[in-house]
Design a protein around this motif. Structure first.
Motif, PDB file in Angstrom:
ATOM      1  N   SER A   1      42.292  29.061  45.121  1.00 54.55           N
ATOM      2  CA  SER A   1      41.011  29.870  45.070  1.00 54.55           C
ATOM      3  C   SER A   1      40.722  30.434  43.954  1.00 54.55           C
ATOM      4  O   SER A   1      39.586  30.293  43.403  1.00 54.55           O
ATOM      5  CB  SER A   1      40.928  30.784  46.309  1.00 54.55           C
ATOM      6  N   SER A   2      41.696  31.154  43.531  1.00 51.31           N
ATOM      7  CA  SER A   2      41.418  31.748  42.157  1.00 51.31           C
ATOM      8  C   SER A   2      41.214  30.775  40.784  1.00 51.31           C
ATOM      9  O   SER A   2      40.193  31.196  39.944  1.00 51.31           O
ATOM     10  CB  SER A   2      42.762  32.635  41.681  1.00 51.31           C
ATOM     11  N   ALA A   3      41.869  29.648  40.946  1.00 48.93           N
ATOM     12  CA  ALA A   3      41.579  28.574  39.799  1.00 48.93           C
ATOM     13  C   ALA A   3      40.146  27.999  39.956  1.00 48.93           C
ATOM     14  O   ALA A   3      39.467  27.915  39.012  1.00 48.93           O
ATOM     15  CB  ALA A   3      42.520  27.524  40.074  1.00 48.93           C
ATOM     16  N   PHE A   4      39.633  27.913  41.296  1.00 46.66           N
ATOM     17  CA  PHE A   4      38.457  27.269  41.419  1.00 46.66           C
ATOM     18  C   PHE A   4      37.412  28.442  41.055  1.00 46.66           C
ATOM     19  O   PHE A   4      36.349  27.911  40.296  1.00 46.66           O
ATOM     20  CB  PHE A   4      38.203  27.073  42.886  1.00 46.66           C
TER      21      PHE A   4
ATOM     22  N   ALA B   1      41.361  33.176  34.838  1.00 49.94           N
ATOM     23  CA  ALA B   1      41.681  33.778  36.023  1.00 49.94           C
ATOM     24  C   ALA B   1      42.045  35.160  36.229  1.00 49.94           C
ATOM     25  O   ALA B   1      41.670  35.946  37.137  1.00 49.94           O
ATOM     26  CB  ALA B   1      42.712  32.710  37.042  1.00 49.94           C
ATOM     27  N   GLN B   2      42.818  35.700  35.487  1.00 49.91           N
ATOM     28  CA  GLN B   2      43.278  36.994  35.374  1.00 49.91           C
ATOM     29  C   GLN B   2      42.445  37.961  34.747  1.00 49.91           C
ATOM     30  O   GLN B   2      42.099  39.133  35.115  1.00 49.91           O
ATOM     31  CB  GLN B   2      44.619  37.291  34.721  1.00 49.91           C
ATOM     32  N   VAL B   3      41.779  37.585  33.573  1.00 48.62           N
ATOM     33  CA  VAL B   3      41.155  38.123  32.882  1.00 48.62           C
ATOM     34  C   VAL B   3      39.915  38.609  33.726  1.00 48.62           C
ATOM     35  O   VAL B   3      38.968  39.766  33.642  1.00 48.62           O
ATOM     36  CB  VAL B   3      40.366  37.785  31.526  1.00 48.62           C
TER      37      VAL B   3
ATOM     38  N   SER C   1      45.872  40.757  43.967  1.00 51.15           N
ATOM     39  CA  SER C   1      45.442  39.477  43.665  1.00 51.15           C
ATOM     40  C   SER C   1      45.910  38.959  42.352  1.00 51.15           C
ATOM     41  O   SER C   1      46.260  37.581  42.281  1.00 51.15           O
ATOM     42  CB  SER C   1      43.883  39.579  43.411  1.00 51.15           C
ATOM     43  N   LEU C   2      45.989  39.732  41.551  1.00 52.40           N
ATOM     44  CA  LEU C   2      46.720  39.283  39.925  1.00 52.40           C
ATOM     45  C   LEU C   2      48.110  38.859  40.366  1.00 52.40           C
ATOM     46  O   LEU C   2      48.263  37.779  39.609  1.00 52.40           O
ATOM     47  CB  LEU C   2      46.874  40.428  39.148  1.00 52.40           C
ATOM     48  N   MET C   3      48.883  39.248  41.083  1.00 55.34           N
ATOM     49  CA  MET C   3      50.241  38.826  41.540  1.00 55.34           C
ATOM     50  C   MET C   3      50.068  37.610  42.373  1.00 55.34           C
ATOM     51  O   MET C   3      50.836  36.588  41.915  1.00 55.34           O
ATOM     52  CB  MET C   3      50.997  39.996  42.410  1.00 55.34           C
TER      53      MET C   3
ATOM     54  N   LEU D   1      49.623  34.019  30.818  1.00 57.61           N
ATOM     55  CA  LEU D   1      49.107  34.074  32.254  1.00 57.61           C
ATOM     56  C   LEU D   1      48.409  35.283  32.374  1.00 57.61           C
ATOM     57  O   LEU D   1      47.125  35.316  32.902  1.00 57.61           O
ATOM     58  CB  LEU D   1      50.297  34.197  33.294  1.00 57.61           C
ATOM     59  N   TYR D   2      48.829  36.456  31.962  1.00 56.88           N
ATOM     60  CA  TYR D   2      48.444  37.816  32.445  1.00 56.88           C
ATOM     61  C   TYR D   2      47.624  38.483  31.016  1.00 56.88           C
ATOM     62  O   TYR D   2      46.819  39.682  31.356  1.00 56.88           O
ATOM     63  CB  TYR D   2      49.362  38.756  32.947  1.00 56.88           C
TER      64      TYR D   2
END
Length: 614
Positions: free
Chosen positions: A353-356, A261-263, A59-61, A255-256
């Motif tokens: 979807s991750s952004a939302f 979204a990643q945290v 999912s992170l990728m 980003l990471y």
């Protein structure tokens, strides 16, 4: 086959594409009506903090390996060779630093939103500034993520462009609002498999169409598409080893390391150790994704050579190149075009979807919950409504992306450099510099954003004004040069003469350096203002919000100088005082060795503690 004629999907293509959308929706519905039914904010926003490292790593990728990479990277390699492949070098530090610094700090503070850290370290005003900046960044970026596959679908099937935009946005919005983070993570896993399968299938069939692996290698080698390491230190050169391998590190950190979204995925892990392992496992996933995208670009060149469909005016944009290749060269394989479009939409759906989900989280936790008390049921419902609302807002942003005169790949990375860079600098200011104060943080962030938009917008306008450049007449120039000057010397003289200087040189900075420039601006200005207004005293820094750089470096040096030191007891270190009030709730530090374990030491002792100011 008429290369300029229209290309259409077959029934099998439409079926495969429809199955992707149905499967993604089904995952969202499954998690909406099973388990805890997304009835609490903990479950909806953090998957009940019970996710394992394998699905999290995929999912992170997938979160930022969007349609931008699937479409933009092959087109970049086709046009300019494999130099872009060196961005893979930045993945090493770009993932090691978050794994060993950012994750331990954020995980042990028991955060819900990463911007809660800014209030703990500085003040509430800094937290609000960070939150608003993140919202602005993600809304723009999601516009790119929605528009890209819609443009591709329009190019290959004639499906109405804005109808495709609406379909993409609505599918993401529905399953994100219904299934929460758990649905987003597992759809990311499914969509990653589809993405890799589609790319691999296209590469295999494309190699066969081009005459086999040896023929592909000969064509790309003779065509000059195999790039060596370009060590040119000029920061205005778009892609060199330094811009990609060094400038890319700052982009990866934004980003990471500090992106919500990643945290949010790190914080949904069962333990800190699994959060770190998920970050480690992203590295091979990203390398595989980069390799597949670059190989696709080489296969495209082996099939077309220098007869670019764009130059032949078969397509209108470089970002349509990949889909044109799929439909043109692989149309005799029913289902393969549909599989690749499904792959493209999979990449886009995972990003959007991750952004939302992350936008709903920061809005709820940072902007609403601190000011309004509400029941858990109402907070969960409001979080779902926020995810739905951001879906509608980001659909509107897709039209703005439509007006941008730039490649999708460069546009997306520029956005993250322009806005993500200052946010990275803000977090680095707090984590690494205990003397930084709130005034320095606010002014530093403002300065970073000012420089970001000055360089970004100035460079955009400069490219538009210089889009038509008179061709260089090489014959006449060589004729008037002395005999002892070679063509290489002439080229070097021409490059030096044409190199932008002054303000034009500033605007010509490679977009890969945006994040480094902007984050450095925040740190430098923030430190200057902090010392001018009175640096923060060591006792005033909240416990656990500053990473002990000096102590960690001294410990590592001690182990290097005395290898046997690993068998002895290291200097005594204090545990984090984790009792910290966040939004009225007292959070306690993790009390088990497993939760406090860090990969910087073999001992289960916290490395994140308050540093004294220097």
């Amino acid at each position: 086959m008429d290369p300029s004629g229209p290309k259409y999907f077959t029934i099998i293509d439409y079926v495969i594409f429809a199955l992707l959308l149905v499967a993604s929706m089904s995952i969202g519905l499954y998690y909406a009506f099973t388990g805890g039914r997304q009835s609490t904010t903990r479950e909806f926003l953090f998957a009940d903090r019970n996710m394992k490292c394998l699905p999290l790593s995929l999912s992170l990728m997938a979160t930022f390996q969007s349609a931008v990479a699937v479409i933009g990277t092959p087109a970049e390699v086709y046009a300019n060779g494999t130099q872009y492949w060196f961005i893979g070098c930045s993945y090493i530090l770009g993932l090691l630093i978050p794994a060993h610094i950012f994750i331990p700090v954020f995980y042990r503070l028991h955060l819900t939103s990463v911007y809660q850290y800014l209030e703990l370290r500085f003040c509430k005003a800094v937290r609000i500034c960070g939150t608003v900046t993140f919202i602005f960044q993600m809304v723009i970026y999601v516009g790119v993520g929605i528009y890209t596959p819609a443009l591709a679908l329009n190019a290959v099937t004639g499906f109405h462009l804005w109808g495709a935009v609406l379909a993409t946005g609505l599918v993401c919005t529905v399953y994100t609002a219904l299934g929460g983070l758990k649905a987003v993570v597992w759809t990311d896993v499914f969509q990653t498999v589809v993405m890799f399968t589609g790319q691999l299938a296209v590469i295999i069939v494309g190699v066969q169409q081009a005459g086999g692996p040896s023929e592909v290698w000969i064509k790309v080698r003779d065509g000059g598409r195999i790039s060596g390491i370009d060590l040119n230190p000029d920061p205005t050169v778009r892609h060199t080893f330094w811009t990609l391998g060094v400038g890319g590190v700052f982009l990866m950190l934004s980003l990471y390391g500090v992106n919500q979204a990643q945290v949010q995925r790190y914080l949904s892990s069962r333990t800190e150790k699994e959060a770190v392992m998920s970050c480690y496992m992203v590295f091979p996933c990203l390398q595989v994704a980069l390799m597949l995208s670059c190989l696709m670009g080489l296969v495209m060149y082996a099939c077309y050579g220098n007869n670019s469909p764009l130059e032949q005016q078969y397509i209108k944009s470089k970002d349509q190149m990949v889909l044109y290749f799929v439909m043109d060269m692989l149309q005799n394989f029913p289902g393969l075009p549909g599989l690749f479009v499904a792959c493209l939409f999979s990449a886009s759906l995972s990003t959007v979807s991750s952004a939302f989900n992350s936008l709903a989280t920061v809005t709820m936790v940072d902007l609403i919950k601190p000011h309004y008390s509400m029941t858990e049921a109402r907070a969960t419902l409001l979080s779902k409504m926020l995810a739905l609302s951001y879906g509608i807002i980001c659909l509107a942003m897709a039209y703005v992306v439509h007006l941008m005169n730039s490649s999708v790949l460069q546009a997306a990375l520029s956005i993250f450099g322009m806005v993500g860079g200052p946010l990275l600098g803000l977090f680095c200011l707090g984590i690494f510099f205990p003397c930084a104060n709130s005034i320095g943080a606010v002014i530093g962030l403002a300065a970073g954003l000012l420089v970001a938009f000055w360089v970004g917008i100035g460079g955009f306008l400069a490219r538009m004004s210089s889009s038509v450049v008179p061709p260089f007449n090489s014959t006449n120039t060589v004729a008037v040069t002395p005999d002892n000057i070679t063509i290489t010397d002439v080229t070097a003289i021409i490059d030096a003469a044409s190199r932008p200087v002054g303000l034009d040189g500033f605007y010509s900075l490679s977009y890969m350096w945006y994040s480094a420039l902007n984050s450095s601006t925040v740190v430098v200005i923030g430190l200057i203002i902090s010392f001018m207004t009175g640096p923060t005293k060591g006792d005033d820094v909240a416990s656990g919000t500053v990473y002990p750089v000096v102590r960690t470096a001294r410990s590592l040096l001690y182990k290097l100088v005395q290898p046997s030191a690993c068998c002895t007891h290291p200097p005594e270190q204090k545990q984090i005082d984790g009792h910290k009030e966040i939004n009225g709730n007292v959070k306690e530090d993790a009390g088990t060795p497993e939760e406090t374990e860090t990969f910087l030491s073999s001992n289960p002792v916290s490395h994140v503690e308050q540093e004294t100011s220097v």
